[in-house]
Design an enzyme around this catalytic site. Structure first.
Site, PDB file in Angstrom:
ATOM      1  N   LYS A 117       0.857  -1.184   0.000  1.00 13.48           N
ATOM      2  CA  LYS A 117       0.000   0.000   0.000  1.00 13.48           C
ATOM      3  C   LYS A 117       0.894   1.236   0.000  1.00 13.48           C
ATOM      4  O   LYS A 117       1.606   1.500   0.965  1.00 13.48           O
ATOM      5  CB  LYS A 117      -0.923   0.004   1.212  1.00 13.48           C
ATOM      6  N   LYS A 129      -2.225  -1.729  -3.664  1.00 11.66           N
ATOM      7  CA  LYS A 129      -3.082  -0.544  -3.640  1.00 11.66           C
ATOM      8  C   LYS A 129      -2.197   0.694  -3.655  1.00 11.66           C
ATOM      9  O   LYS A 129      -1.289   0.781  -2.823  1.00 11.66           O
ATOM     10  CB  LYS A 129      -3.950  -0.568  -2.372  1.00 11.66           C
TER      11      LYS A 129
END
Length: 327
Positions: free
Chosen positions: A198, A250
């Site tokens: 992330k 992500k």
């Protein structure tokens, strides 16, 4: 030169039927997960201005969205709770009557086993300072104190019925802490979808409106530096070693190369999150007549699948499933 060229790749593009036959990448409803925002105390859906078509749901409208998702054959829903009151430690995240935990119960009651009910396991929606963990006396995110809360939060989500929990705060050791707590509480079958990779991204902007984020400053000390790719593989390896069943990258579009690297490196399912800023860019360009919206959506999601994602979290999940089901 008679008969030149002999090799004509265009033969395999001459009709929709032949293109469909030889397509290398598929996109199906079961591969899509719909993120949903559920707001405590809301009496009607509240539009998110930076994400046209996306709302903060009431509990009732969330149930309707979940029922539709199940009917369309989506793979799952990912739930985010928006509490009416926040505090320094995000205590609402642990309250059995807190918005995320009751939203999980609603979703499981509505959908049963027709789709997976997934929960975002993080504190940023619940803390008054907007960070993904609790702060120490110097105002820094305290990694290990946060792990203890994540462990309790994972058990709370599983107790509410979540099939999948998604630790997303990028704390070192978060997967291991949650797995240990789940197993000790008897939730050995609860799946962990680790937000393993992330990045600290500008494309999260609209999401902060979506969850009424209280964040000031940034998350650069715990989310990854976008200049790094080897670090992503290290994070994935650590999470799998700690018990992650699936891993996520992500954002998606600015990190398609990372999705491919992760897919080639691991033998567990790989998810990617087509995030709020990616959604907003397409919607804004389409609203101005600059791009063909429907084609852009399909091209975007196909690109994420082509990069190697087995599952895509996307705000277009319901609409895309409707399109795919009518082809």
């Amino acid at each position: 030169m008679s008969g030149f060229p002999e090799v004509r790749p265009r033969r395999l593009r001459t009709s929709a039927a032949v293109r469909r036959l030889v397509a290398e990448t598929t996109l199906e409803p079961r591969q899509l997960v719909l993120p949903l925002f559920v707001r405590e105390g809301a009496r009607e859906p509240i539009a998110i201005k930076s994400m046209p078509g996306v709302v903060q749901h009431t509990r009732d409208t969330a149930r309707k969205a979940i029922a539709e998702a199940a009917q369309l054959g989506l793979g799952g829903v990912m739930l985010f709770g928006i509490p009416s009151v926040k505090d320094e430690t995000g205590s609402g995240a642990l309250d059995p009557e807190g918005i995320l935990n009751v939203a999980i119960e609603d979703a499981v009651s509505e959908a049963g086993d027709a789709l997976l009910v997934m929960s975002d396991l993080c504190l940023d929606e619940f803390t008054s300072h907007g960070h993904c963990g609790v702060l120490d006396a110097a105002g820094r995110v305290d990694n290990d104190a946060t792990l203890a809360i994540y462990a309790e939060m994972g058990v709370a989500h599983a107790s509410a019925g979540a099939h999948v929990v998604g630790p997303s705060g990028m704390m070192d050791g978060q997967v291991g802490a949650v797995r240990t707590a789940l197993d000790a509480a008897g939730f050995v079958d609860t799946v962990i979808l680790a937000y393993a990779v992330k990045y600290a991204s500008a494309f999260f902007g609209p999401f902060r409106e979506a969850v009424d984020s209280s964040l000031t400053g940034d998350r650069n000390t715990y989310q990854q530096d976008n200049a790094n790719s080897r670090e992503a593989i290290r994070e994935v390896d650590l999470d799998i070693a700690e018990g992650a069943d699936m891993v996520m990258v992500k954002p998606a579009l600015a990190y398609l190369d990372i999705i491919r690297q992760v897919r080639d490196h691991v033998n567990v399912p790989v998810a990617a999150y087509n995030i709020s800023g990616e959604y907003a860019m397409v919607e804004a360009a389409a609203a101005n007549g600059w791009i063909d919206r429907d084609r852009a959506i399909m091209e975007t999601l196909t690109a994420i699948r082509r990069a190697g994602a087995d599952t895509i979290l996307t705000y277009w999940a319901t609409e895309t499933a409707q399109t795919l089901n009518h082809r």
